[in-house]
Structures are given as C-alpha cells and as structure tokens.
Design a protein around this motif. Structure first.
Motif, short mmCIF file in Angstrom:
data_model
loop_
_atom_site.label_atom_id
_atom_site.label_comp_id
_atom_site.label_asym_id
_atom_site.label_seq_id
_atom_site.Cartn_x
_atom_site.Cartn_y
_atom_site.Cartn_z
N TYR A 197 0.82 -1.21 0.00
CA TYR A 197 0.00 0.00 0.00
C TYR A 197 0.86 1.27 0.00
O TYR A 197 0.48 2.29 -0.60
N ASP A 198 2.00 1.23 0.63
CA ASP A 198 2.91 2.37 0.57
C ASP A 198 3.26 2.68 -0.89
O ASP A 198 3.26 3.84 -1.32
N ILE A 199 3.53 1.64 -1.66
CA ILE A 199 3.82 1.81 -3.09
C ILE A 199 2.63 2.45 -3.80
O ILE A 199 2.77 3.43 -4.53
N PHE A 200 1.45 1.87 -3.57
CA PHE A 200 0.24 2.37 -4.24
C PHE A 200 0.00 3.84 -3.89
O PHE A 200 -0.31 4.66 -4.77
N ASN A 201 0.17 4.17 -2.62
CA ASN A 201 -0.08 5.55 -2.21
C ASN A 201 0.97 6.51 -2.73
O ASN A 201 0.67 7.67 -3.02
N VAL A 269 -1.96 12.50 2.24
CA VAL A 269 -2.13 11.23 2.96
C VAL A 269 -0.86 10.92 3.73
O VAL A 269 -0.90 10.48 4.89
N HIS A 270 0.29 11.14 3.12
CA HIS A 270 1.55 10.91 3.82
C HIS A 270 1.73 11.86 5.00
O HIS A 270 2.22 11.45 6.05
N LEU A 288 -1.09 5.01 6.34
CA LEU A 288 -1.58 5.57 5.09
C LEU A 288 -2.92 4.95 4.71
O LEU A 288 -3.86 5.64 4.31
N ALA A 289 -3.00 3.63 4.84
CA ALA A 289 -4.24 2.92 4.48
C ALA A 289 -5.41 3.38 5.35
O ALA A 289 -6.54 3.54 4.87
N ALA A 290 -5.13 3.60 6.62
CA ALA A 290 -6.20 3.93 7.56
C ALA A 290 -6.85 5.28 7.27
O ALA A 290 -8.03 5.49 7.59
N VAL A 291 -6.10 6.21 6.68
CA VAL A 291 -6.67 7.55 6.44
C VAL A 291 -7.02 7.80 4.97
O VAL A 291 -7.67 8.81 4.65
N SER A 292 -6.63 6.92 4.08
CA SER A 292 -6.75 7.19 2.65
C SER A 292 -8.19 7.36 2.17
O SER A 292 -8.51 8.29 1.44
N MET A 293 -9.07 6.43 2.54
CA MET A 293 -10.42 6.49 1.98
C MET A 293 -11.16 7.75 2.41
O MET A 293 -11.84 8.39 1.60
N ALA A 294 -11.02 8.12 3.68
CA ALA A 294 -11.67 9.35 4.14
C ALA A 294 -11.10 10.56 3.41
O ALA A 294 -11.85 11.48 3.01
N THR A 365 0.40 17.77 11.52
CA THR A 365 0.33 17.46 10.08
C THR A 365 0.77 18.65 9.25
O THR A 365 0.21 19.74 9.36
N PHE A 366 1.79 18.46 8.43
CA PHE A 366 2.20 19.49 7.49
C PHE A 366 1.13 19.63 6.40
O PHE A 366 0.66 18.62 5.87
#
Length: 388
Positions: A197-201, A269-270, A288-294, A365-366
């Motif tokens: 998922y890191d790659i995908f993001n 997301v990062h 990353l996965a936990a916050v991506s969809m929102a 968060t930046f």
C-alpha cells in the motif's frame, strides 16, 4: 505536460536473483571503512547478513556495525549512527534492510559532519546540505518506500511527537542499490501488504494532482494496474517470484522521481499518516491505508475529472448511464474493496489512535498545497475522525 523541470537519477541498480554478487564490485570504489546499518535479527536469521559480511570480508573492508534501526528511525538513533560514522571516519554506509534502514542511512550520511543539530537543520528548518556527505549503498530486503533510488529520508522525534521527511537532492541518492526479490520472501504478510500500500499511495499522491494531459499519468496508471495484479498473487503465494519481482520494481519506479515530473503532487495522505505514526509508532503503510479512503472521498469533488479517469483506467469501471460523481465513487469503492481484500488496516483505532490524540495529530500534520484542496486544521480533524 506543463511546467519546466530537470531530471537526474544517479543511483545504479542491480536487480534479480544474482544481484548481490555485484556488491563486491561496488565496494571497490570506496575506502576501507564501511558502516553496516541494519535492523534487528531478521537479516541474521534469513542468512542475508552472512552473505553480505562474506563479501565485505572478501573486499578487505573494516566493518563498523550499526544494528537496531527501528521501523520508524528516531532522532536518538540518528545521533548514535552519526557518532559511529564520525568517530570511525567511515568511507561508505551500507544499508541492509527495508526503506527505514535506507532512510536512516541517508540521514546519517548528511548528518555525521553537520555542525548543528541535524534534526533542527534538516527536519525542522528543511535546509539543504552544506557539509560533507558520506556515500550510501543499499541492499534491499523489504519493498515499499522507494528509498533505494531517491533522496528521501524520514526521521521521528518521539519527544516532540513529530515524524518528518526531508527530500534531499541527487547528491544524497544512494550510489548503488541491490534488489533481489528473493530477499523479500521471509517478510511477514502484515509487513508485505503494508509495503504494497505504501507503493500504491506513492503513486496516487502524485497522480491526484494537475489537470493537463500528462505522460506521467499514463505511466502511473500502468504501475497501479501492475501492482494490483501482482499484489493479489503475492498475498495468495508469497513465494511467487514473478509477483514479488514486479512489486519490487514497481516500488522503485513509484518514487524514484521519474513520474513526478510535470506534476504538482499532493502528499497529504503521507503528511497525515506520518503524524499518526509519530503518536503511535504504527507501521507506515498501515497509517496511510487507515486515512486514505476518508481523505480521497473528501477531495474527490475538487478533482472529479481525475477521479473519473482513475475509476475508468485503473479499476475498469463501466461509465455508460452514470454521472461523473457515480463513476468516481465506484472507482473509490473498488479501491477500498482491494485494500480490504489484501488485508490492510482500514481505521485508526486498530493502530492505537484515540479521540484524545486527534487534535495533536492534526496539529502535527504538514499542510501541502499541490493537490486539489488545501486543507484547514478543521478539515484534517474531520478526516481523522472519519478514519476512526
């Protein structure tokens, strides 16, 4: 493609089952003192440590070991590595491990001879390097970050609850990296899918920006489709060489600076995920996965056309009789289904985040300005709450 850019990537890659044999050739280019940086016991258990040490011995190198690099390298560990490098005047830092070890090695390379506190100079003030840089080489054992072919380095300051990445220039890129897909076989499934998922993001962070017809977008769509395909095979059979090799190669190209050319890039997301990591020490890909969809559902209306393209070209969503909004939502639903299918963490509570942490995470968060929406503090808080 819009904009003007320069492109250079000085890292030499050796890829494949025989790639480690080229380490001895690379070692001849550097002086006799090598700092060997690695994590905990995994490379000793799977035999990679012995293989590397044998090649270092054959090359006549004096080795200064620097073990114990953690998944989220801390500033305290950075200071420790700098002390080893400086006191022994090492000629090369050899990172053997995943992206965190590679990140750490690059941080040590620019910090060992820094006359100020490197955390303040490079991670708080984001200044460029104006001191001696120690060359870095990498032997990769886990894929995800792309750190083997870029200048990025992420360090965590637990005391300040800050996790910050600095993307250094080409003079900090690893001089060489060795990529043997077989070295990733023993990785636990949790870590493997987090890396996927890191790659995908990494790809979506660059893809979801800009409005122009950009060659990089076509390349990224191909990379995403390859990754989705190979991820399903690797989850079912972690020893499938073809799938693991394709994942490894995609990881490198996702973040070796090539596809970012002509793009403004997003990276929110990062930024949110890294702040989560500073509070929880959770695995990076899972934050990353936990916050991506929102996040993506929130910004979708601001970049609707790209989300429609994403749905069509990456997920094969059929568009006939559907509105743009419906197509975009269906694409994001397909993405979420795939994430659940491969076993990603889909909410922050599973990573140890509590309601009391949310304000602090948002504050740490930046805020980046390259995506489709510049977020306010309140919007980040809302995204975090929707990710719980």
């Amino acid at each position: 493609m819009l904009g003007n850019f320069q492109y250079c990537n000085p890292t030499k890659l050796y890829f494949g089952e025989q790639s480690l044999t080229f380490l001895k050739e690379e070692l001849q280019k550097y002086g006799p003192k090598v700092q060997l940086s690695y994590g905990r016991d995994s490379i000793k258990k799977n035999g990679i440590y012995d293989q590397v040490m044998e090649l270092l011995k054959e090359a006549g190198k004096t080795v200064f070991e620097d073990p114990g690099v953690m998944p989220n390298p801390t500033v305290e560990k950075l200071y420790e590595g700098c002390k080893i490098a400086r006191e022994n005047e090492v000629d090369l830092i050899l990172a053997v491990g995943g992206g965190s070890v590679c990140d750490y090695a690059k941080a040590v390379s620019v910090s060992a001879y820094c006359e100020e506190d490197p955390w303040e100079k490079y991670y708080e003030r984001m200044e460029e390097v104006d001191n001696r840089i120690i060359p870095v080489g990498c032997v990769l054992t886990m894929v995800g970050t792309g750190s083997e072919m870029n200048g990025g380095s992420v360090i965590t300051n637990p005391e300040r609850k800050r996790k910050i990445g600095h993307v250094f220039g080409e003079n900090v890129f690893p001089k060489f990296s060795i990529l043997n897909p077989v070295f990733t076989y023993t990785l636990p499934k949790y870590q493997m899918v987090a890396g996927i998922y890191d790659i995908f993001n990494h790809i979506t962070e660059q893809y979801f920006s800009g409005e122009d017809d950009n060659t990089s977008d076509y390349v990224m769509e191909g990379l995403m489709k390859s990754l989705i395909h190979s991820s399903r095979i690797a989850v079912a059979d972690p020893m499938d060489y073809e799938a693991r090799s394709n994942i490894m190669w995609t990881a490198t190209w996702a973040l070796n600076t090539m596809v970012e050319q002509g793009k403004t890039t997003d990276w929110m997301v990062h930024m949110i995920g890294q702040s989560v990591g500073a509070y929880t020490d959770a695995t990076h890909g899972m934050t990353l996965a936990a916050v991506s969809m929102a996040y993506y559902r929130y910004i979708c209306p601001y970049g609707l056309q790209k989300f429609v393209r994403f749905a069509e070209n990456v997920w094969g969503v059929q568009t006939e009789g559907k509105s743009k909004e419906q197509i975009a939502k269906e694409g994001l639903a397909s993405m979420e289904n795939w994430m659940r299918e491969i076993g990603l963490v889909m909410n922050l509570r599973e990573l140890g985040v509590t309601e009391e942490m949310i304000e602090g995470i948002a504050e740490g968060t930046f805020v980046m300005d390259g995506g489709y929406k510049i977020l306010s503090h309140e919007e980040i808080v809302d995204i975090l709450r929707k990710s719980m």
